[in-house]
Design an enzyme around this catalytic site. Structure first.
Site, PDB file in Angstrom:
ATOM      1  N   GLU A 236       0.970  -1.087   0.065  1.00 54.37           N
ATOM      2  CA  GLU A 236       0.058   0.013   0.170  1.00 54.37           C
ATOM      3  C   GLU A 236       0.933   1.025  -0.009  1.00 54.37           C
ATOM      4  O   GLU A 236       1.617   1.355   0.868  1.00 54.37           O
ATOM      5  CB  GLU A 236      -1.054   0.029   1.367  1.00 54.37           C
ATOM      6  CG  GLU A 236      -1.806  -1.323   1.346  1.00 54.37           C
ATOM      7  CD  GLU A 236      -2.973  -1.189   0.390  1.00 54.37           C
ATOM      8  OE1 GLU A 236      -3.209  -0.236  -0.396  1.00 54.37           O
ATOM      9  OE2 GLU A 236      -3.808  -2.232   0.473  1.00 54.37           O
ATOM     10  N   GLU A 439      -6.680  -4.153   1.062  1.00 57.07           N
ATOM     11  CA  GLU A 439      -6.857  -4.431   2.436  1.00 57.07           C
ATOM     12  C   GLU A 439      -8.357  -4.123   2.751  1.00 57.07           C
ATOM     13  O   GLU A 439      -8.980  -3.818   2.325  1.00 57.07           O
ATOM     14  CB  GLU A 439      -6.099  -3.408   3.429  1.00 57.07           C
ATOM     15  CG  GLU A 439      -4.635  -3.410   2.963  1.00 57.07           C
ATOM     16  CD  GLU A 439      -3.548  -3.136   4.008  1.00 57.07           C
ATOM     17  OE1 GLU A 439      -3.320  -1.686   3.939  1.00 57.07           O
ATOM     18  OE2 GLU A 439      -3.049  -4.001   4.665  1.00 57.07           O
TER      19      GLU A 439
HETATM   20  P1  NAP Z   1       8.546   4.591   4.775  1.00 56.60           P
HETATM   21  O1  NAP Z   1       9.792   5.712   4.689  1.00 56.60           O
HETATM   22  O2  NAP Z   1       8.388   3.909   3.329  1.00 56.60           O
HETATM   23  O3  NAP Z   1       8.518   3.753   5.761  1.00 56.60           O
HETATM   24  C1  NAP Z   1       7.565   2.892   6.021  1.00 56.60           C
HETATM   25  C2  NAP Z   1       7.833   1.625   6.558  1.00 56.60           C
HETATM   26  O4  NAP Z   1       8.784   0.997   6.129  1.00 56.60           O
HETATM   27  C3  NAP Z   1       8.566   1.963   8.061  1.00 56.60           C
HETATM   28  O5  NAP Z   1       8.245   1.207   8.933  1.00 56.60           O
HETATM   29  C4  NAP Z   1       9.923   2.191   7.763  1.00 56.60           C
HETATM   30  O6  NAP Z   1      10.686   1.733   8.997  1.00 56.60           O
HETATM   31  C5  NAP Z   1      10.021   0.878   6.950  1.00 56.60           C
HETATM   32  N1  NAP Z   1      11.232   0.704   5.921  1.00 56.60           N
HETATM   33  C6  NAP Z   1      11.853   1.919   5.400  1.00 56.60           C
HETATM   34  N2  NAP Z   1      12.961   1.428   4.702  1.00 56.60           N
HETATM   35  C7  NAP Z   1      13.033   0.294   4.617  1.00 56.60           C
HETATM   36  C8  NAP Z   1      13.478  -0.661   4.113  1.00 56.60           C
HETATM   37  N3  NAP Z   1      14.483  -0.674   3.208  1.00 56.60           N
HETATM   38  N4  NAP Z   1      13.184  -2.311   4.002  1.00 56.60           N
HETATM   39  C9  NAP Z   1      12.146  -2.314   4.784  1.00 56.60           C
HETATM   40  N5  NAP Z   1      11.400  -1.315   5.770  1.00 56.60           N
HETATM   41  C10 NAP Z   1      11.803  -0.156   5.482  1.00 56.60           C
HETATM   42  O7  NAP Z   1       7.118   5.453   4.686  1.00 56.60           O
HETATM   43  P2  NAP Z   1       6.854   6.595   5.889  1.00 56.60           P
HETATM   44  O8  NAP Z   1       7.599   7.732   5.401  1.00 56.60           O
HETATM   45  O9  NAP Z   1       6.588   5.845   7.181  1.00 56.60           O
HETATM   46  O10 NAP Z   1       5.234   6.803   5.302  1.00 56.60           O
HETATM   47  C11 NAP Z   1       4.895   7.702   4.358  1.00 56.60           C
HETATM   48  C12 NAP Z   1       4.379   7.088   3.203  1.00 56.60           C
HETATM   49  O11 NAP Z   1       3.595   6.264   3.371  1.00 56.60           O
HETATM   50  C13 NAP Z   1       3.786   7.994   2.130  1.00 56.60           C
HETATM   51  O12 NAP Z   1       4.619   7.786   1.011  1.00 56.60           O
HETATM   52  C14 NAP Z   1       2.476   7.541   2.292  1.00 56.60           C
HETATM   53  O13 NAP Z   1       1.647   7.724   1.099  1.00 56.60           O
HETATM   54  C15 NAP Z   1       2.508   6.055   2.269  1.00 56.60           C
HETATM   55  N6  NAP Z   1       1.395   5.563   2.891  1.00 56.60           N
HETATM   56  C16 NAP Z   1       0.562   4.915   2.283  1.00 56.60           C
HETATM   57  C17 NAP Z   1      -0.557   4.348   2.706  1.00 56.60           C
HETATM   58  C18 NAP Z   1      -1.562   3.371   1.805  1.00 56.60           C
HETATM   59  O14 NAP Z   1      -2.180   2.757   2.314  1.00 56.60           O
HETATM   60  N7  NAP Z   1      -1.279   3.268   0.508  1.00 56.60           N
HETATM   61  C19 NAP Z   1      -1.151   4.501   3.768  1.00 56.60           C
HETATM   62  C20 NAP Z   1       0.074   5.454   4.665  1.00 56.60           C
HETATM   63  C21 NAP Z   1       0.877   5.953   4.128  1.00 56.60           C
HETATM   64  P3  NAP Z   1      11.557   3.096   9.751  1.00 56.60           P
HETATM   65  O15 NAP Z   1      10.914   4.272   9.121  1.00 56.60           O
HETATM   66  O16 NAP Z   1      11.028   2.887  11.015  1.00 56.60           O
HETATM   67  O17 NAP Z   1      12.897   3.192   9.268  1.00 56.60           O
END
Ligand code: NAP
Ligand code: MG
Length: 458
Positions: A236, A439
């Site tokens: 997602e 989901e």
């Molecule tokens: P993110 O940086 O992609 O992080 C999401 C999760 O992935 C965090 O738990 C992060 O851990 C982990 N992660 C980071 N790098 C990783 C890697 N190399 N391997 C495995 N896991 C890794 O996203 P965010 O900054 O938390 O959230 C913002 C983004 O989420 C936005 O782009 C938004 O659009 C998207 N989002 C999408 C939905 C949907 O349903 N489509 C819903 C909500 C948010 P850490 O940050 O703890 O290091």
């Protein structure tokens, strides 16, 4: 001797409205991740063998446990994620509802019998095994629950890595689940960074599936890593959703609803309707109404009942969001508190051309672009001119036009004369680079089960 032998041993959890440390949580490393997966694997046979009725009762008890602690969980989420307390209560209520909804599932994992020659043919929905969950900071416990509940209902064991910025409610949920009677190692929370714990989960050969919510960039990386071992993935990802407003719409209603759809959660919402496409003859009137609503938004302390928008999640997010103001005219901005906290005001950019960076990239902050269009064909072309396809809205009093638009827009979730996206009972997920899989709703269980086909000669 190294001066700092375990640099990631503790995660400092920051309260974004004050920039103060609100908790210090021990962090897992690669070895702890492997060990948690091994324990989850060992717990599988017993968990699969729990009678469907008893699995159902356990899930319902977890939902009731969340409900019983709703206020405390909501306050924790509001402080840690910087979201208004009223919104946080709604999210925790959604968590309880999600467990209740999927509590019905263990007794409804129904297969088919298929007419064949020479015997009886039947299908089964089997659990996948150990499921790894990786979740973001914007709706921390809500998004986690959309994955945990169906995964457990289907008979999988679960290891969750919440975002390191917002792990606190997940830790509480692990306790609530244990107190509800969930057997040990069936659901484990691992706090740590994505690079370390997240990648260790994805790479672990004993993890059968990864369900991820987060950025498109990290989703791409997880998809690539998972391909090595054909690990199943649900992704997602990001969005840049269109809010399409025709001149024949109830403009007052559309303008009153638009701020919540783009400034809600301080714009840190994958469903944010950040591109407001308005039919040219209605742009002036819409802007007048929308700007008035935007300026009236109350930005401040997440625990104040009157607050409608809190701070951004982090200093990094704040500087990222600020960078979008460089090239476009600001039509209006709201106000924020002074002092500590990652504050950014609700901001309206207009007029914006569709090729501006602010109109194309996901900002994940409280910035709305107002973009004029002439007619239906141009509105469809603009709405679809994006790598994303998560959400969106259509505002018009012409019912046939609303349905024509809804069929033509390439997006997983659309609402007509409304800006809602998520219901526990309906599917949620993206087209194009907004993700893979769905989901919630009746299809979610398919993403946590394998379909098995058995033929018996008679
Ligand atoms: P993110 O940086 O992609 O992080 C999401 C999760 O992935 C965090 O738990 C992060 O851990 C982990 N992660 C980071 N790098 C990783 C890697 N190399 N391997 C495995 N896991 C890794 O996203 P965010 O900054 O938390 O959230 C913002 C983004 O989420 C936005 O782009 C938004 O659009 C998207 N989002 C999408 C939905 C949907 O349903 N489509 C819903 C909500 C948010 P850490 O940050 O703890 O290091
Ligand atoms: Mg991130």
């Amino acid at each position: 001797m190294p001066s700092n032998p375990v640099p990631d041993a503790v995660v400092d959890v920051i309260e974004p409205a004050t920039e103060a440390v609100m908790a210090r949580v021990p962090a897992a490393d690669v070895e702890a991740t492997r060990a948690a997966v091994a324990r989850a694997k060992a717990a599988l046979p017993a968990w699969r063998a729990v009678a469907p009725r008893d699995r159902a009762l356990l899930l319902a008890r977890i939902g009731a446990g969340v409900e019983a602690e709703l206020e405390a969980l909501a306050r924790l989420e509001a402080r840690n994620a910087g979201k208004p307390i009223g919104d946080a209560r709604g999210e925790i209520a959604l968590v309880a509802d999600t467990f209740r909804y999927f509590a019905a599932a263990p007794e409804r994992l129904i297969g088919q019998t298929i007419p064949v020659a020479g015997g009886v043919n039947m299908t089964f929905r089997e659990p996948l095994g150990v499921v790894g969950l990786i979740t973001p900071w914007n709706f921390p416990l809500a998004i986690a629950s959309w994955k945990i509940a169906p995964a457990l209902a289907a008979g999988n064991t679960v290891v969750l890595k919440p975002a390191a910025l917002t792990p606190l409610t997940a830790i509480e949920l692990e306790r609530i689940a244990r107190e509800a009677g969930l057997p040990e190692d069936v659901f484990t929370v691992l706090v740590g960074s994505g690079r370390v714990v997240g990648e260790a989960l994805v790479a672990d050969p004993d993890v059968a599936k990864i369900a991820f919510t987060g950025s498109t960039a990290v989703g791409r990386r997880i998809g690539a890593l998972a391909a090595e071992s054909i690990t199943r993935v649900t992704l997602e990802l990001g969005g840049k959703s269109a809010n399409v407003i025709f001149a024949d719409a109830d403009l007052e209603a559309a303008a009153a609803a638009a701020p919540g759809a783009v400034f809600g959660n301080a714009g840190q919402d994958c469903c944010a309707r950040a591109r407001i496409l308005v039919q040219r003859s209605a742009v002036d009137r819409f802007l007048e109404l929308f700007v008035a609503h935007t300026k009236a938004l109350r930005v401040g302390d997440p625990l104040d009942e009157a607050t409608q928008m809190g701070p951004l999640i982090s200093a990094d997010q704040l500087s990222e969001v600020r960078s979008f103001l460089d090239e476009v005219p600001i039509a209006a901005q709201g106000r924020t508190p002074d002092g500590p906290g990652y504050w950014f005001p609700p901001t309206v950019l207009a007029p914006v051309t569709p090729d501006a960076r602010a109109a194309r990239d996901e900002i994940f902050g409280p910035i709305a672009c107002v973009i004029p269009f002439e007619g239906e064909a141009e509105a469809i072309a603009m709405a679809n001119d994006t790598i994303y396809g998560l959400s969106g809205s259509i505002w018009t009093r012409d019912g046939a036009r609303a349905l024509r638009m809804a069929r033509a827009i390439e997006s997983g979730t659309l609402s007509i004369n409304s800006n809602t996206s998520v219901r526990v009972t309906t599917p949620f997920g993206g087209f194009k680079q907004s993700g893979i899989g769905r989901e919630l709703g009746p299809d979610a269980l398919n993403h946590y089960t394998e379909l098995k086909n058995v033929f018996m000669a008679t």
